[in-house]
Enzyme design. Sequence first.
Site, PDB file in Angstrom:
ATOM      1  N   ASP A  67     123.368 -13.580  -8.930  1.00 28.36           N
ATOM      2  CA  ASP A  67     122.468 -12.797  -9.779  1.00 28.36           C
ATOM      3  C   ASP A  67     122.000 -13.593 -10.997  1.00 28.36           C
ATOM      4  O   ASP A  67     122.540 -14.659 -11.314  1.00 28.36           O
ATOM      5  CB  ASP A  67     123.158 -11.490 -10.201  1.00 28.36           C
ATOM      6  CG  ASP A  67     124.597 -11.688 -10.662  1.00 28.36           C
ATOM      7  OD1 ASP A  67     124.957 -12.820 -11.023  1.00 28.36           O
ATOM      8  OD2 ASP A  67     125.354 -10.709 -10.664  1.00 28.36           O
ATOM      9  N   ASN A 136     132.860  -1.070 -13.725  1.00 29.02           N
ATOM     10  CA  ASN A 136     132.269   0.141 -13.136  1.00 29.02           C
ATOM     11  C   ASN A 136     132.125   0.022 -11.614  1.00 29.02           C
ATOM     12  O   ASN A 136     131.489   0.856 -10.982  1.00 29.02           O
ATOM     13  CB  ASN A 136     130.915   0.463 -13.790  1.00 29.02           C
ATOM     14  CG  ASN A 136     129.854  -0.582 -13.486  1.00 29.02           C
ATOM     15  OD1 ASN A 136     130.089  -1.525 -12.737  1.00 29.02           O
ATOM     16  ND2 ASN A 136     128.678  -0.412 -14.065  1.00 29.02           N
ATOM     17  N   HIS A 138     130.705  -2.561  -9.951  1.00 27.42           N
ATOM     18  CA  HIS A 138     129.563  -3.311  -9.419  1.00 27.42           C
ATOM     19  C   HIS A 138     130.011  -4.636  -8.816  1.00 27.42           C
ATOM     20  O   HIS A 138     131.012  -5.222  -9.211  1.00 27.42           O
ATOM     21  CB  HIS A 138     128.428  -3.481 -10.439  1.00 27.42           C
ATOM     22  CG  HIS A 138     128.670  -4.438 -11.564  1.00 27.42           C
ATOM     23  ND1 HIS A 138     128.213  -4.211 -12.843  1.00 27.42           N
ATOM     24  CD2 HIS A 138     129.280  -5.646 -11.609  1.00 27.42           C
ATOM     25  CE1 HIS A 138     128.532  -5.229 -13.618  1.00 27.42           C
ATOM     26  NE2 HIS A 138     129.192  -6.114 -12.889  1.00 27.42           N
ATOM     27  N   GLU A 143     124.639  -1.982  -9.126  1.00 27.38           N
ATOM     28  CA  GLU A 143     125.217  -0.993 -10.025  1.00 27.38           C
ATOM     29  C   GLU A 143     125.511   0.329  -9.308  1.00 27.38           C
ATOM     30  O   GLU A 143     124.822   0.684  -8.334  1.00 27.38           O
ATOM     31  CB  GLU A 143     124.235  -0.723 -11.171  1.00 27.38           C
ATOM     32  CG  GLU A 143     124.007  -1.919 -12.090  1.00 27.38           C
ATOM     33  CD  GLU A 143     125.094  -2.082 -13.142  1.00 27.38           C
ATOM     34  OE1 GLU A 143     126.288  -2.025 -12.778  1.00 27.38           O
ATOM     35  OE2 GLU A 143     124.746  -2.290 -14.313  1.00 27.38           O
TER      36      GLU A 143
HETATM   37  C1  GLP Z   1     128.997  -9.665 -14.248  1.00 25.29           C
HETATM   38  C2  GLP Z   1     128.351 -10.249 -12.978  1.00 25.29           C
HETATM   39  C3  GLP Z   1     129.254 -10.116 -11.804  1.00 25.29           C
HETATM   40  C4  GLP Z   1     130.678 -10.320 -12.259  1.00 25.29           C
HETATM   41  C5  GLP Z   1     131.082  -9.131 -13.086  1.00 25.29           C
HETATM   42  C6  GLP Z   1     132.458  -9.251 -13.726  1.00 25.29           C
HETATM   43  O1  GLP Z   1     128.120  -8.968 -15.036  1.00 25.29           O
HETATM   44  N1  GLP Z   1     127.066  -9.739 -12.650  1.00 25.29           N
HETATM   45  O2  GLP Z   1     128.868 -11.015 -10.796  1.00 25.29           O
HETATM   46  O3  GLP Z   1     131.532 -10.419 -11.166  1.00 25.29           O
HETATM   47  O4  GLP Z   1     130.089  -8.798 -14.020  1.00 25.29           O
HETATM   48  O5  GLP Z   1     132.469 -10.170 -14.764  1.00 25.29           O
HETATM   49  P1  GLP Z   1     133.793 -10.714 -15.410  1.00 25.29           P
HETATM   50  O6  GLP Z   1     134.382 -11.668 -14.445  1.00 25.29           O
HETATM   51  O7  GLP Z   1     133.341 -11.419 -16.671  1.00 25.29           O
HETATM   52  O8  GLP Z   1     134.682  -9.547 -15.671  1.00 25.29           O
END
Ligand code: GLP
Length: 242
Positions: A67, A136, A138, A143
């Site tokens: 993403d 959440n 995702h 989302e």
């Molecule tokens: C982000 C990304 C995801 C990631 C998630 C968790 O916003 N879009 O690909 O896996 O949220 O992030 P983190 O590893 O910093 O908790």
Amino acid sequence: MTIRVFENPVEAAAAVAHRLIDAIRAKPSLTLGLPAGRTPIPAYAELRRLNRQGAISLAGTRTFNLDEFVGLRADDPRSFRHFMEANLFEGTDLPPASIEFLDGAAHDLDAECRRYEAAIAGAGGIDLQLVGIGINGHIGFNEPGDRLMADTHRVDLRPETRLANIEQFGGRLAAVPHQALTMGMGTILRAKAIVLVATGESKAEVIARAVREPLTTHLPASFLQTHRSVELYLDRAAAAGF
Ligand code: GLP
């Protein structure tokens, strides 16, 4: 679904790095799907260390990131592209031409999503997709909501997701983009194998729900239950909800 629990985030990260390395050894032309986020940072550090030591080559691999924020150019220090350069790509033997990324600053974002989906298909699909998980539920930026999109698409980010990403925007919520481009849930589920890494107590509840609860678009990670090759790499804290 296979669940592997490690004592701490460092051990989980080392195991993830070695999971990737084993896959690359088995198939040097591996196509990898990769996430940004804080969780994979130590795994990327280990992979880069071993690459620099010559223990594993990334020269034949190809990567597709999950993403990107809408409105950010690749060279923007707040972009996921920049994050990946800084935390993994830089200083490795992964050829720049083998790095595939969504362009959040593309003039036509819908066309950009179609280009990306076609590029993944043209590469023969993703062999191994590494993912993190949002609090959440995702995956990528798919989302929770009344529906999920199959293919790569533009998405409105939920308030809690914008808040979770505030750090790279200088702690200013107003600076966090409202939209992103993301591989769709179908894009992710088409990968031949999926490895999810989650660490820390903040992920414990969502991990337990994703594994146990019935499928729902309100918890995108629950769709991983439908895939025949999903491995969860957790530390003790993230596994505490079972
Ligand atoms: C982000 C990304 C995801 C990631 C998630 C968790 O916003 N879009 O690909 O896996 O949220 O992030 P983190 O590893 O910093 O908790």
